[in-house]
Write an enzyme that holds these catalytic residues in place. Structure first.
Site, PDB file in Angstrom:
ATOM      1  N   CYS A   1       0.719  -1.166  -0.015  1.00 51.31           N
ATOM      2  CA  CYS A   1      -0.038   0.053  -0.010  1.00 51.31           C
ATOM      3  C   CYS A   1       1.051   1.288   0.047  1.00 51.31           C
ATOM      4  CB  CYS A   1      -0.797  -0.011   1.065  1.00 51.31           C
ATOM      5  SG  CYS A   1      -2.470   1.244   0.800  1.00 51.31           S
TER       6      CYS A   1
ATOM      7  N   HIS B   1      -3.666  -5.504   0.699  1.00 48.14           N
ATOM      8  CA  HIS B   1      -3.120  -5.488   2.101  1.00 48.14           C
ATOM      9  C   HIS B   1      -3.257  -7.206   2.184  1.00 48.14           C
ATOM     10  CE1 HIS B   1      -2.477  -1.785   4.063  1.00 48.14           C
ATOM     11  NE2 HIS B   1      -3.470  -1.169   3.076  1.00 48.14           N
TER      12      HIS B   1
ATOM     13  N   GLU C   1      -1.659  -8.726   4.411  1.00 40.35           N
ATOM     14  CA  GLU C   1      -1.608  -8.978   5.941  1.00 40.35           C
ATOM     15  C   GLU C   1      -2.829  -8.753   6.484  1.00 40.35           C
ATOM     16  OE1 GLU C   1      -1.643  -4.949   5.751  1.00 40.35           O
ATOM     17  OE2 GLU C   1      -0.680  -6.148   4.416  1.00 40.35           O
TER      18      GLU C   1
END
Length: 345
Positions: A139, A250, A252
């Site tokens: 990002c 994202h 994660e």
């Protein structure tokens, strides 16, 4: 000398040679099976600073630490606000660096962008000198990779992609890339057909941005997406020359963020595809054989030395965060008077 002793010596010689061959092959294929990856801190977020006014200077969302650990590596926090010599020293001990997402100004003195610029330049020099050193940007980190490639000049476009989970629109030749070239077909199918990549960004990088600023000469675009208003933006990149990779989404968060109403997919397919990115990056870092000078030095720098706070219950966008106080030195040094001009993400 007895025949038994001769046979024993002969067998030991064969075994020794075999171990030597296996060891050399192992070192060539995977230079380290215990990679340690740096994760860059950034200025404390507005929301966390509202909770603890003036207490903390910087932070790392724990999901980025877990992302690296879930891929099979350990982590070291990399501080902002330090002189270039600090980054030169620490990168020589690490096997790669993750540039996390977040929300900060690129023009803050001694901040995230200045540190990221040093890291990018040093990693480029290391690769030019034959030291394989990967970078992975998520990002804001994705945008920072391109920003530094653009001589620290703004290049992005406003867009609307908050709480937007999407499948990837792959470019025609995406499977010729390092990032996706060896990905299992099952992972490609998930990424192509299921809304498993969560987006949280107010800026986008378009193909026009890449062409206008000559970034397409340095970076390959592997996938695109469209925001809520139909604007096409680039979602995955890799450098043409260096082992540098970026994702606008994202992975994660899929694995480790559980804040409600964020439109983050946690399906079996989403988890498998997110885990692919973690394992890919860690495996890239295995190709680097940098080492700490001693186990004691390694232990002193690992993230395990710092507490992790449950910030999700305090209306933070992160379930857990590593918070670094303003009045603790952390071996920061004096920093340098450098500014980078850009805007808030």
């Amino acid at each position: 000398m007895s025949r038994l002793r001769l046979c024993t010596i002969f067998l030991l010689s064969i075994v020794s040679n075999y171990i030597g061959i296996v060891s050399s092959v192992s070192r060539f294929d995977d230079k380290t099976d215990t990679p340690i990856i740096g994760v860059l801190a950034q200025e404390i977020s507005w929301r966390l600073d509202q909770i603890w006014p003036g207490v903390y200077e910087s932070y790392i969302a724990a999901s980025y630490i877990k992302f690296v650990e879930g891929g099979g590596a350990r982590t070291v926090p990399i501080w902002i606000g330090k002189p270039r010599s600090y980054y030169e020293t620490v990168l020589k001990k690490l096997n790669g660096v993750l540039l996390p997402g977040g929300g900060t100004w690129f023009n803050q003195s001694h901040g995230y962008a200045v540190a990221g610029s040093h890291i990018y330049d040093i990693a480029q020099e290391m690769n030019d000198n034959g030291i394989y050193f990967p970078l992975f940007g998520t990002c804001l980190g994705f945008e920072l990779l391109l920003y530094v490639s653009n001589e620290n000049q703004e290049y992005r476009t406003y867009c609307s992609s908050q709480k937007q989970s999407l499948p990837l629109d792959f470019n025609k030749d995406f499977q010729n890339s390092r990032l996706f070239g060896t990905a299992p077909e099952s992972i490609i199918d998930i990424l192509k057909n299921e809304a498993v990549t969560p987006n949280f960004h107010s800026y986008c990088v378009t193909k026009e941005n890449m062409t206008q600023f000559g970034l397409d000469k340095k970076w390959d675009t592997l996938s695109t997406n469209r925001d809520f208003k139909g604007l096409e933006f680039i979602s995955t990149i890799e450098h043409k020359r260096y082992p540098f990779y970026g994702v606008q989404f994202h992975p994660e968060k899929v694995l480790y963020e559980w804040i409600r109403n964020r439109n983050i997919s946690h399906t079996e397919g989403a988890v498998a595809s997110a885990q692919y990115f973690a394992q890919f990056f860690v495996n890239e870092c295995r190709k680097n054989d940098n080492r700490f000078d001693s186990i004691d030095e390694e232990n002193q720098m690992l993230i395990y030395n710092f507490p992790c706070t449950f910030t999700g219950r305090l209306n933070s966008t992160f379930e857990q965060s590593y918070l670094f106080e303003r009045d603790i030195d952390y071996g920061r040094g004096n920093g340098e008077n450098e500014d980078i001009t850009v805007v808030l993400v």
